[in-house]
Enzyme design. Structure first.
Site, PDB file in Angstrom:
ATOM      1  N   GLY A  37      -5.348   8.115   2.707  1.00 60.41           N
ATOM      2  CA  GLY A  37      -4.971   8.865   3.900  1.00 60.41           C
ATOM      3  C   GLY A  37      -3.610   8.483   4.447  1.00 60.41           C
ATOM      4  N   HIS A  38      -3.186   9.237   5.478  1.00 58.12           N
ATOM      5  CA  HIS A  38      -1.845   9.017   6.031  1.00 58.12           C
ATOM      6  C   HIS A  38      -1.732   7.661   6.718  1.00 58.12           C
ATOM      7  CE1 HIS A  38      -3.116  11.388   9.935  1.00 58.12           C
ATOM      8  NE2 HIS A  38      -3.909  10.388   9.676  1.00 58.12           N
ATOM      9  N   ASN A  39      -0.572   7.057   6.537  1.00 60.07           N
ATOM     10  CA  ASN A  39      -0.197   5.775   7.142  1.00 60.07           C
ATOM     11  C   ASN A  39      -1.044   4.591   6.661  1.00 60.07           C
ATOM     12  OD1 ASN A  39       0.436   7.928   9.625  1.00 60.07           O
ATOM     13  ND2 ASN A  39       2.045   6.437   9.180  1.00 60.07           N
ATOM     14  N   SER A  83      -4.496   5.189   8.385  1.00 58.28           N
ATOM     15  CA  SER A  83      -4.026   4.000   9.097  1.00 58.28           C
ATOM     16  C   SER A  83      -4.796   2.729   8.763  1.00 58.28           C
ATOM     17  CB  SER A  83      -4.041   4.233  10.622  1.00 58.28           C
ATOM     18  OG  SER A  83      -3.163   5.292  10.960  1.00 58.28           O
ATOM     19  N   GLN A 125       3.200  16.211   9.873  1.00 61.41           N
ATOM     20  CA  GLN A 125       3.266  14.882   9.257  1.00 61.41           C
ATOM     21  C   GLN A 125       4.714  14.609   8.855  1.00 61.41           C
ATOM     22  OE1 GLN A 125      -0.157  13.141   8.892  1.00 61.41           O
ATOM     23  NE2 GLN A 125       0.001  14.618  10.561  1.00 61.41           N
TER      24      GLN A 125
END
Length: 367
Positions: free
Chosen positions: A266-268, A286, A225
């Site tokens: 969560g990521h993004n 996302s 990441q």
């Protein structure tokens, strides 16, 4: 900080003059102008030394039963504040404002700033470790056993709590408070006047793994990441939240976002300005959450979905499709075998149309 400690501090000063609060925050004081306030309390719990508020006519019964010496009220309700039975010596006091709830919120902030004791340590605690390559403003405060790594920046008025960890090249904006055991990951940023409560981790790795065939099944190979987390101004994040760094781009929380405890971002993910989320919300990677949205406790938003501005999700709902129109949305459906669940969900979405068709048939066949 526990309310009893706040009360003890106010009591030791003989209470805060109500007139001082009114002068500081605006409004009009009616009734007992000499009243002093020793604590902030709900209508049902307040005594003659307490300050409470009433924001809606439906609370008139609680108001009449309350012993609060001073009450923040609208012009319409102020006469009822002053006409309550059995007044204390000097009588009741009404603090008259257009929006009592907003004024009470301002009072809590004033109370924290002026009455609540500050930490015993100021400046940099001797047990803190600060890398020579870090930049910590002379007006910042770093608590016991905190760690500030190389290239990190802590701006004026910021507070880094005990055992907190500001990793390499991270940035803490002016006036922002990181609670005990908070981790601000490398390259992550938080803007001005933020509050991050204890135990929260900002910038852990997002959940990214590539499935690879392995021994008749599959294993999961880590995808590094490489992004960061960018947080705007005036953001508050509750205790024990996790905000993952982006896989390539950054995870973003815009200005004014408010997160309760135990929330996973969560990521993004991107969260728009002034959106608020209650406890145990989960936002998968996302997803895009618009501005001025609210998500009730335990709500889930699946990955790569989008919520428009001004979307409000009820508690425990699962958002399984993008929502592109403002409004209130709810959805709770029992877990089942996936194929059966999809059939049932498809039928459920047709129930209203089926009901209307049935009503038409009933009218046609009625005697």
């Amino acid at each position: 900080m526990p309310m009893d400690a706040v009360e003890a501090t106010a009591s030791s000063r003989g209470g805060v003059p109500l007139a001082e609060l009114v002068q500081a925050l605006g409004g009009q004081l009616e009734g007992c102008a000499a009243r002093r306030v020793q604590r902030l309390a709900a209508l049902a719990d307040a005594d003659e030394h307490g300050l409470s508020f009433v924001a809606h006519p439906r609370y008139q019964a609680q108001l009449q039963a309350s012993r609060a010496g001073a009450v923040i009220a609208s012009p319409a309700l102020a006469p009822q504040v002053l006409q309550r039975p059995d007044p204390p010596p000097g009588g009741w006091a009404a603090w008259v404002v257009p929006d009592p709830y907003a004024t009470f919120a301002a009072v809590t902030r004033w109370w924290r700033a002026h009455v609540q004791p500050r930490p015993a340590w100021r400046g940099v605690h001797p047990s803190a470790w600060i890398d020579p390559g870090a930049r910590v403003d002379a007006e910042a405060h770093v608590g016991p056993f905190a760690v500030i790594e190389a290239g990190a920046t802590v701006e004026a008025g910021a507070e880094i709590g005990a055992h907190a960890h500001v990793q390499a090249r991270a940035h803490v904006g002016p006036g922002t408070r990181l609670g005990a055991h908070v981790v601000l990951g490398y390259d992550c940023r938080i803007g001005a006047r933020g509050i991050v409560h204890g135990g929260t981790v900002i910038g852990a790795d997002g959940f990214g793994f590539a499935p690879v065939p392995h021994e008749g099944g599959r294993r999961w190979d880590k995808i590094e990441q490489l992004g960061a987390v960018r947080i705007g101004d005036d953001v508050e994040i509750g205790a024990n939240c996790c905000i993952d760094r982006g896989a390539l781009g950054d995870t973003v929380l815009e200005d004014g976002v408010k997160l309760d405890n135990l929330i996973q971002i969560g990521h993004n993910v991107r969260v728009g300005r002034h959106t608020a989320m209650a406890g145990c919300v989960g936002i998968a990677g996302s997803a895009r959450i618009g501005a001025f949205c609210t998500l009730g406790g335990g709500a889930i938003v699946l990955g790569h979905l989008e919520l428009a501005d001004h979307v409000h999700i009820s508690a425990a709902s699962v958002v399984m499709r993008s929502i592109l129109q403002p409004g209130q949305y709810s959805g709770i459906f029992p877990i089942d075998d996936n194929r059966a669940w999809e059939k049932n969900a498809a039928t459920l979405r047709q129930l209203h149309a089926l009901r209307e068709r049935l009503k038409v048939l009933e009218r046609r066949t009625a005697p």
